[in-house]
Design a protein around this motif. Structure first.
Motif, PDB file in Angstrom:
ATOM      1  N   ARG A  15       0.832  -1.208   0.000  1.00  0.00           N
ATOM      2  CA  ARG A  15       0.000   0.000   0.000  1.00  0.00           C
ATOM      3  C   ARG A  15       0.864   1.255   0.000  1.00  0.00           C
ATOM      4  O   ARG A  15       0.528   2.244  -0.650  1.00  0.00           O
ATOM      5  CB  ARG A  15      -0.951  -0.010   1.206  1.00  0.00           C
ATOM      6  CG  ARG A  15      -2.026  -1.097   1.065  1.00  0.00           C
ATOM      7  CD  ARG A  15      -3.166  -0.933   2.042  1.00  0.00           C
ATOM      8  NE  ARG A  15      -2.748  -0.701   3.410  1.00  0.00           N
ATOM      9  CZ  ARG A  15      -2.484  -1.647   4.305  1.00  0.00           C
ATOM     10  NH1 ARG A  15      -2.607  -2.917   3.970  1.00  0.00           N
ATOM     11  NH2 ARG A  15      -2.110  -1.340   5.531  1.00  0.00           N
ATOM     12  N   ASP A  16       1.989   1.212   0.726  1.00  0.00           N
ATOM     13  CA  ASP A  16       2.899   2.359   0.756  1.00  0.00           C
ATOM     14  C   ASP A  16       3.521   2.615  -0.620  1.00  0.00           C
ATOM     15  O   ASP A  16       3.723   3.769  -1.010  1.00  0.00           O
ATOM     16  CB  ASP A  16       4.001   2.147   1.792  1.00  0.00           C
ATOM     17  CG  ASP A  16       3.500   2.254   3.229  1.00  0.00           C
ATOM     18  OD1 ASP A  16       2.357   2.730   3.441  1.00  0.00           O
ATOM     19  OD2 ASP A  16       4.246   1.852   4.138  1.00  0.00           O
ATOM     20  N   ILE A  17       3.840   1.550  -1.343  1.00  0.00           N
ATOM     21  CA  ILE A  17       4.396   1.706  -2.693  1.00  0.00           C
ATOM     22  C   ILE A  17       3.377   2.387  -3.599  1.00  0.00           C
ATOM     23  O   ILE A  17       3.705   3.334  -4.329  1.00  0.00           O
ATOM     24  CB  ILE A  17       4.836   0.337  -3.262  1.00  0.00           C
ATOM     25  CG1 ILE A  17       6.106  -0.143  -2.540  1.00  0.00           C
ATOM     26  CG2 ILE A  17       5.066   0.411  -4.773  1.00  0.00           C
ATOM     27  CD1 ILE A  17       6.507  -1.573  -2.861  1.00  0.00           C
ATOM     28  N   ARG A  23       1.918  10.138  -5.776  1.00  0.00           N
ATOM     29  CA  ARG A  23       2.468  11.473  -5.573  1.00  0.00           C
ATOM     30  C   ARG A  23       3.260  11.937  -6.785  1.00  0.00           C
ATOM     31  O   ARG A  23       3.767  11.143  -7.553  1.00  0.00           O
ATOM     32  CB  ARG A  23       3.415  11.454  -4.360  1.00  0.00           C
ATOM     33  CG  ARG A  23       2.651  11.260  -3.088  1.00  0.00           C
ATOM     34  CD  ARG A  23       3.505  10.884  -1.902  1.00  0.00           C
ATOM     35  NE  ARG A  23       4.796  11.505  -1.833  1.00  0.00           N
ATOM     36  CZ  ARG A  23       5.760  11.091  -1.015  1.00  0.00           C
ATOM     37  NH1 ARG A  23       5.566  10.065  -0.226  1.00  0.00           N
ATOM     38  NH2 ARG A  23       6.911  11.707  -0.989  1.00  0.00           N
ATOM     39  N   GLY A  24       3.375  13.241  -6.910  1.00  0.00           N
ATOM     40  CA  GLY A  24       4.235  13.802  -7.939  1.00  0.00           C
ATOM     41  C   GLY A  24       5.573  14.174  -7.314  1.00  0.00           C
ATOM     42  O   GLY A  24       5.636  14.519  -6.143  1.00  0.00           O
ATOM     43  N   PHE A  25       6.618  14.092  -8.086  1.00  0.00           N
ATOM     44  CA  PHE A  25       7.949  14.410  -7.574  1.00  0.00           C
ATOM     45  C   PHE A  25       8.600  15.458  -8.449  1.00  0.00           C
ATOM     46  O   PHE A  25       8.617  15.326  -9.673  1.00  0.00           O
ATOM     47  CB  PHE A  25       8.820  13.153  -7.507  1.00  0.00           C
ATOM     48  CG  PHE A  25       8.348  12.173  -6.481  1.00  0.00           C
ATOM     49  CD1 PHE A  25       8.724  12.298  -5.162  1.00  0.00           C
ATOM     50  CD2 PHE A  25       7.483  11.151  -6.826  1.00  0.00           C
ATOM     51  CE1 PHE A  25       8.266  11.418  -4.208  1.00  0.00           C
ATOM     52  CE2 PHE A  25       7.018  10.259  -5.876  1.00  0.00           C
ATOM     53  CZ  PHE A  25       7.415  10.401  -4.567  1.00  0.00           C
ATOM     54  N   ALA A  30      14.302  12.945  -6.744  1.00  0.00           N
ATOM     55  CA  ALA A  30      13.391  13.140  -5.607  1.00  0.00           C
ATOM     56  C   ALA A  30      12.643  11.852  -5.275  1.00  0.00           C
ATOM     57  O   ALA A  30      12.487  11.492  -4.107  1.00  0.00           O
ATOM     58  CB  ALA A  30      12.412  14.272  -5.901  1.00  0.00           C
ATOM     59  N   LYS A  31      12.188  11.152  -6.297  1.00  0.00           N
ATOM     60  CA  LYS A  31      11.439   9.917  -6.059  1.00  0.00           C
ATOM     61  C   LYS A  31      12.348   8.849  -5.446  1.00  0.00           C
ATOM     62  O   LYS A  31      11.965   8.185  -4.480  1.00  0.00           O
ATOM     63  CB  LYS A  31      10.843   9.411  -7.366  1.00  0.00           C
ATOM     64  CG  LYS A  31      10.009   8.161  -7.203  1.00  0.00           C
ATOM     65  CD  LYS A  31       9.373   7.811  -8.527  1.00  0.00           C
ATOM     66  CE  LYS A  31       8.509   6.604  -8.444  1.00  0.00           C
ATOM     67  NZ  LYS A  31       7.889   6.295  -9.737  1.00  0.00           N
ATOM     68  N   GLU A  32      13.550   8.704  -5.993  1.00  0.00           N
ATOM     69  CA  GLU A  32      14.472   7.702  -5.464  1.00  0.00           C
ATOM     70  C   GLU A  32      14.844   8.003  -4.015  1.00  0.00           C
ATOM     71  O   GLU A  32      14.978   7.100  -3.198  1.00  0.00           O
ATOM     72  CB  GLU A  32      15.723   7.616  -6.339  1.00  0.00           C
ATOM     73  CG  GLU A  32      15.501   6.927  -7.678  1.00  0.00           C
ATOM     74  CD  GLU A  32      14.710   7.745  -8.689  1.00  0.00           C
ATOM     75  OE1 GLU A  32      14.551   8.978  -8.515  1.00  0.00           O
ATOM     76  OE2 GLU A  32      14.224   7.145  -9.672  1.00  0.00           O
ATOM     77  N   ARG A  33      14.978   9.289  -3.701  1.00  0.00           N
ATOM     78  CA  ARG A  33      15.281   9.689  -2.322  1.00  0.00           C
ATOM     79  C   ARG A  33      14.111   9.310  -1.406  1.00  0.00           C
ATOM     80  O   ARG A  33      14.311   8.790  -0.312  1.00  0.00           O
ATOM     81  CB  ARG A  33      15.567  11.192  -2.273  1.00  0.00           C
ATOM     82  CG  ARG A  33      16.188  11.646  -0.980  1.00  0.00           C
ATOM     83  CD  ARG A  33      16.821  13.048  -1.076  1.00  0.00           C
ATOM     84  NE  ARG A  33      16.048  14.020  -1.827  1.00  0.00           N
ATOM     85  CZ  ARG A  33      16.363  14.461  -3.064  1.00  0.00           C
ATOM     86  NH1 ARG A  33      17.442  14.029  -3.675  1.00  0.00           N
ATOM     87  NH2 ARG A  33      15.615  15.353  -3.657  1.00  0.00           N
ATOM     88  N   ALA A  42      16.079   0.013  -1.659  1.00  0.00           N
ATOM     89  CA  ALA A  42      16.899   0.461  -2.776  1.00  0.00           C
ATOM     90  C   ALA A  42      15.965   0.650  -3.967  1.00  0.00           C
ATOM     91  O   ALA A  42      15.006  -0.114  -4.135  1.00  0.00           O
ATOM     92  CB  ALA A  42      17.962  -0.578  -3.105  1.00  0.00           C
ATOM     93  N   PRO A  43      16.223   1.667  -4.788  1.00  0.00           N
ATOM     94  CA  PRO A  43      15.346   1.895  -5.942  1.00  0.00           C
ATOM     95  C   PRO A  43      15.149   0.665  -6.827  1.00  0.00           C
ATOM     96  O   PRO A  43      14.037   0.418  -7.293  1.00  0.00           O
ATOM     97  CB  PRO A  43      16.038   3.035  -6.690  1.00  0.00           C
ATOM     98  CG  PRO A  43      16.721   3.806  -5.599  1.00  0.00           C
ATOM     99  CD  PRO A  43      17.203   2.749  -4.629  1.00  0.00           C
ATOM    100  N   VAL A  44      16.197  -0.122  -7.045  1.00  0.00           N
ATOM    101  CA  VAL A  44      16.052  -1.317  -7.891  1.00  0.00           C
ATOM    102  C   VAL A  44      15.024  -2.269  -7.288  1.00  0.00           C
ATOM    103  O   VAL A  44      14.142  -2.785  -7.986  1.00  0.00           O
ATOM    104  CB  VAL A  44      17.425  -2.026  -8.074  1.00  0.00           C
ATOM    105  CG1 VAL A  44      17.244  -3.384  -8.708  1.00  0.00           C
ATOM    106  CG2 VAL A  44      18.347  -1.166  -8.914  1.00  0.00           C
ATOM    107  N   ARG A  45      15.102  -2.486  -5.977  1.00  0.00           N
ATOM    108  CA  ARG A  45      14.152  -3.376  -5.303  1.00  0.00           C
ATOM    109  C   ARG A  45      12.741  -2.782  -5.362  1.00  0.00           C
ATOM    110  O   ARG A  45      11.767  -3.513  -5.565  1.00  0.00           O
ATOM    111  CB  ARG A  45      14.594  -3.597  -3.850  1.00  0.00           C
ATOM    112  CG  ARG A  45      13.692  -4.536  -3.089  1.00  0.00           C
ATOM    113  CD  ARG A  45      13.742  -5.949  -3.677  1.00  0.00           C
ATOM    114  NE  ARG A  45      12.856  -6.825  -2.952  1.00  0.00           N
ATOM    115  CZ  ARG A  45      12.114  -7.774  -3.529  1.00  0.00           C
ATOM    116  NH1 ARG A  45      12.190  -7.977  -4.829  1.00  0.00           N
ATOM    117  NH2 ARG A  45      11.325  -8.540  -2.816  1.00  0.00           N
TER     118      ARG A  45
END
Length: 81
Positions: A15-17, A23-25, A30-33, A42-45
């Motif tokens: 649900r958090d994903i 949201r907009g970034f 910004a999104k990866e952060r 990690a962004p890949v995961r």
């Protein structure tokens, strides 16, 4: 299931994903952060989990607008290859 479900069968992380995807970034990175800081992934995961979620009927039931939008984006990218 992690015990805090709201009846759709998705766990909190799933649900958090989806919430993060709504949201907009602004700006690169910004999104990866946010993925690292808010979800501890990690962004890949994150993208592996997100891609699996797009094929999960529970995710579609939970947030059809977001899931369908992301499915269209994914299909457009596949068509470009």
């Amino acid at each position: 299931m992690d015990g805090d479900g709201d009846g759709d069968g998705l766990g909190r992380r799933e649900r958090d994903i989806l919430a993060l995807e709504r949201r907009g970034f602004a700006g690169p990175g910004a999104k990866e952060r946010a993925v690292r800081e808010e979800l501890g992934l990690a962004p890949v995961r994150y993208y592996q989990l997100l891609n699996a979620l797009l094929d999960d009927p529970r995710a579609l039931a939970h947030d059809p607008v977001t899931v369908n939008r992301l499915r269209r984006v994914r299909e457009a990218r596949r068509a470009e290859r």
